[in-house]
Design a protein around this motif. Structure first.
Motif, mmCIF file in Angstrom:
data_model
loop_
_atom_site.group_PDB
_atom_site.id
_atom_site.type_symbol
_atom_site.label_atom_id
_atom_site.label_comp_id
_atom_site.label_asym_id
_atom_site.label_seq_id
_atom_site.Cartn_x
_atom_site.Cartn_y
_atom_site.Cartn_z
ATOM 1 N N ILE A 1 1.002 -1.194 0.094
ATOM 2 C CA ILE A 1 0.086 -0.054 0.159
ATOM 3 C C ILE A 1 0.861 1.309 -0.086
ATOM 4 O O ILE A 1 1.928 1.560 0.845
ATOM 5 C CB ILE A 1 -0.808 0.013 1.253
ATOM 6 N N MET A 2 0.488 2.341 -0.992
ATOM 7 C CA MET A 2 1.416 3.393 -1.061
ATOM 8 C C MET A 2 0.428 4.589 -0.634
ATOM 9 O O MET A 2 -0.715 4.636 -0.866
ATOM 10 C CB MET A 2 1.613 3.710 -2.459
ATOM 11 N N ASP B 1 -3.148 0.953 -4.047
ATOM 12 C CA ASP B 1 -2.671 -0.385 -4.033
ATOM 13 C C ASP B 1 -1.802 -0.732 -5.169
ATOM 14 O O ASP B 1 -2.303 -0.680 -6.230
ATOM 15 C CB ASP B 1 -3.922 -1.477 -3.931
ATOM 16 N N ILE B 2 -0.587 -1.036 -4.763
ATOM 17 C CA ILE B 2 0.502 -1.187 -5.924
ATOM 18 C C ILE B 2 0.921 -2.713 -5.850
ATOM 19 O O ILE B 2 1.990 -3.006 -6.418
ATOM 20 C CB ILE B 2 1.812 -0.465 -5.815
ATOM 21 N N THR B 3 0.053 -3.632 -5.123
ATOM 22 C CA THR B 3 0.428 -4.752 -5.205
ATOM 23 C C THR B 3 0.442 -5.495 -6.532
ATOM 24 O O THR B 3 -0.405 -5.239 -7.462
ATOM 25 C CB THR B 3 -0.761 -5.633 -4.537
ATOM 26 N N GLY B 4 1.623 -6.008 -6.901
ATOM 27 C CA GLY B 4 1.845 -6.870 -8.337
ATOM 28 C C GLY B 4 2.362 -5.858 -9.048
ATOM 29 O O GLY B 4 2.818 -6.397 -10.337
ATOM 30 N N LEU B 5 2.598 -4.715 -9.040
ATOM 31 C CA LEU B 5 3.026 -3.614 -9.706
ATOM 32 C C LEU B 5 4.775 -3.779 -10.184
ATOM 33 O O LEU B 5 5.336 -3.104 -10.944
ATOM 34 C CB LEU B 5 2.534 -2.186 -9.474
ATOM 35 N N GLU B 6 5.118 -4.451 -9.234
ATOM 36 C CA GLU B 6 6.613 -4.742 -9.261
ATOM 37 C C GLU B 6 7.128 -5.265 -10.862
ATOM 38 O O GLU B 6 8.366 -5.015 -11.264
ATOM 39 C CB GLU B 6 7.232 -5.736 -8.331
ATOM 40 N N ILE C 1 5.636 3.588 1.793
ATOM 41 C CA ILE C 1 4.881 2.280 1.452
ATOM 42 C C ILE C 1 4.927 1.441 2.565
ATOM 43 O O ILE C 1 6.141 1.376 3.191
ATOM 44 C CB ILE C 1 5.674 1.852 -0.006
ATOM 45 N N GLY C 2 4.007 0.548 2.694
ATOM 46 C CA GLY C 2 4.025 -0.442 3.755
ATOM 47 C C GLY C 2 3.036 -1.434 3.472
ATOM 48 O O GLY C 2 2.408 -1.469 2.117
ATOM 49 N N HIS C 3 2.819 -2.618 4.222
ATOM 50 C CA HIS C 3 1.952 -3.533 3.935
ATOM 51 C C HIS C 3 0.525 -3.202 4.359
ATOM 52 O O HIS C 3 -0.419 -4.126 4.267
ATOM 53 C CB HIS C 3 2.203 -4.857 4.688
ATOM 54 N N ALA D 1 -3.264 -3.197 10.811
ATOM 55 C CA ALA D 1 -4.356 -1.980 10.267
ATOM 56 C C ALA D 1 -5.075 -2.721 8.984
ATOM 57 O O ALA D 1 -4.280 -3.823 8.457
ATOM 58 C CB ALA D 1 -3.811 -0.763 9.895
ATOM 59 N N SER D 2 -5.929 -2.096 8.543
ATOM 60 C CA SER D 2 -6.497 -2.590 6.948
ATOM 61 C C SER D 2 -5.480 -2.310 6.170
ATOM 62 O O SER D 2 -4.758 -1.189 5.818
ATOM 63 C CB SER D 2 -7.744 -1.686 6.827
ATOM 64 N N ASP D 3 -5.559 -3.236 5.029
ATOM 65 C CA ASP D 3 -4.768 -3.011 3.815
ATOM 66 C C ASP D 3 -5.748 -2.878 2.643
ATOM 67 O O ASP D 3 -5.397 -3.090 1.455
ATOM 68 C CB ASP D 3 -3.902 -4.195 3.589
ATOM 69 N N GLN D 4 -6.918 -2.343 2.900
ATOM 70 C CA GLN D 4 -7.849 -2.224 1.565
ATOM 71 C C GLN D 4 -7.807 -0.805 1.114
ATOM 72 O O GLN D 4 -7.866 -0.058 1.930
ATOM 73 C CB GLN D 4 -9.363 -2.654 2.248
#
Length: 396
Positions: free
Chosen positions: A9-10, A113-118, A147-149, A236-239
């Motif tokens: 998460i950014m 949400d930048i998950t998978g953008l690597e 940026i964190g989880h 905390a929430s990651d949504q």
């Protein structure tokens, strides 16, 4: 959220946004202390200020008279909402080219949400640098990125090295990252909670994490204890982009010094009503109940409510009801520490008679004005764009 989560998460937070737009557009302001808000000699407050001004101890919500006392040589500018909206639209549109999941939370900050953008852009730090560079090049403004989880760690990370910061917190770094922080950095830690924290001699999040849930319950109550317990562990929430239904919409401000001046209270309450009205219209809501919140010296808190004849979302209408409640409560002789306004009750069964909101030419003009302002700012959450819409003048 567990540490095993693979979410990234950014949080993007524009640096001194309004003041930075002014410095970008006014070369003569660059490198100088800039204060955006009321003009010296008035009873208003600072909306925001540049980092050069912050070096003098000036900060948001400070009375403009105090800001002028600290730095009379600063550049004092009235807010130019249209330009700030335009710059914000550019930033948010740019962020949407980076991630398909963007959640603006105000005019100058957003979660992604930048998950998978690597696979597209590289490691999280590379994505953050890409965002910062693009905003600098395309919009001409600086920002801080964290940026964190989850949302908590991303937000704290964006605050960590402001201005122009870039911080990535890996899962195994969460507790070392939190350990030296003062508990006041955590979300929802207000003056009363902080007072208890200080009385217990807790100076760091690490010390707070050392307290059991039962002990926290005893000092802070179950709800706040649960929040402190989770946050101290980085949970905390990651949504991003998902919000539950709101039961009320409110806005409040805590004064730097207790206030008895009626004009100061009036202007503050009008600005708060404007922000609440904006949020209501953005959410497509009209409320039946207006609540005034007052906190006196010593944290003595009072609320007053009034049910409307018809549900409303008008800035001036909400302000009038709240001001009437304040006058009726007779608090003017006592120093006021906090003032707030809230609206609720949109789930009531009574039908909404829309004709009642256009009963006069003045009402029509006012709602047209709201429509223009709101459409310009409709993509940004909490109403930071609102500085108080004046009540239309009555015909003589």
């Amino acid at each position: 959220m567990s540490k095993a989560s693979n979410k990234w998460i950014m949080h993007v937070d524009m640096d001194a946004f309004f003041a930075s737009v002014e410095q970008r557009d006014r070369p003569e302001c660059r490198g100088r202390p800039v204060v955006v808000g009321a003009q010296p000699g008035s009873r208003g407050v600072v909306a925001t200020c540049s980092y050069e001004a912050r070096a003098f101890g000036i900060r948001s919500a400070m009375p403009i008279s105090e800001a002028f006392r600290r730095c009379p040589d600063a550049v004092y500018l009235k807010p130019d909402i249209a330009r700030y909206v335009q710059a914000s639209q550019q930033v948010m549109a740019l962020l949407e080219t980076i991630s398909p999941v963007v959640e603006p939370v105000s005019v100058d900050e957003a979660y992604l949400d930048i998950t998978g953008l690597e696979r597209l852009y590289g490691a999280p730090a590379a994505i953050a640098k890409r965002v910062k560079d693009r905003i600098r090049q395309d919009v001409g403004l600086g920002c801080s990125v964290g940026i964190g989880h989850n949302r908590l760690i991303a937000k704290l990370a964006s605050e960590y090295r402001k201005p122009d910061g870039l911080t990535v917190v890996l899962p195994e770094q969460v507790e070392p990252f939190l350990d030296p922080m003062p508990p006041s950095n955590l979300r929802g830690v207000g003056p009363q909670t902080l007072k208890t924290v200080q009385r217990l001699g807790i100076q760091t999040v690490k010390q707070l994490r050392g307290m059991s849930r039962e002990l926290l319950n005893g000092y802070f109550g179950e709800k706040m204890a649960g929040s402190l317990y989770r946050q101290a562990r980085g949970l905390a929430s990651d949504q991003v982009g998902e919000r539950g239904a709101r039961q009320s919409i409110s806005k409040e401000t805590t004064f730097n010094q207790d206030v008895t001046d009626r004009d100061h209270l009036r202007s503050t309450l009008r600005a708060l009503a404007s922000e609440v009205g904006y949020s209501l219209r953005k959410a497509g809501l009209k409320g039946w109940v207006v609540t005034l919140k007052i906190r006196l010296a010593g944290f003595e808190t009072h609320t007053r409510q009034r049910r409307l004849a018809v549900p409303g979302d008008s800035d001036s209408g909400l302000f009038k009801v709240a001001w009437d409640l304040l006058e009726a409560a007779a608090f003017f002789e006592k120093p006021i520490r906090l003032i707030g306004i809230g609206v609720s009750g949109w789930d009531a069964d009574e039908p909404v008679n829309l004709d009642l909101f256009t009963s006069s030419e003045a009402d029509t003009r006012e709602r047209q004005l709201y429509s223009v302002l709101d459409s310009a700012a409709e993509r940004f959450g909490k109403g930071k764009l609102s500085f108080g819409v004046p009540t239309p003048k009555k015909k003589k």
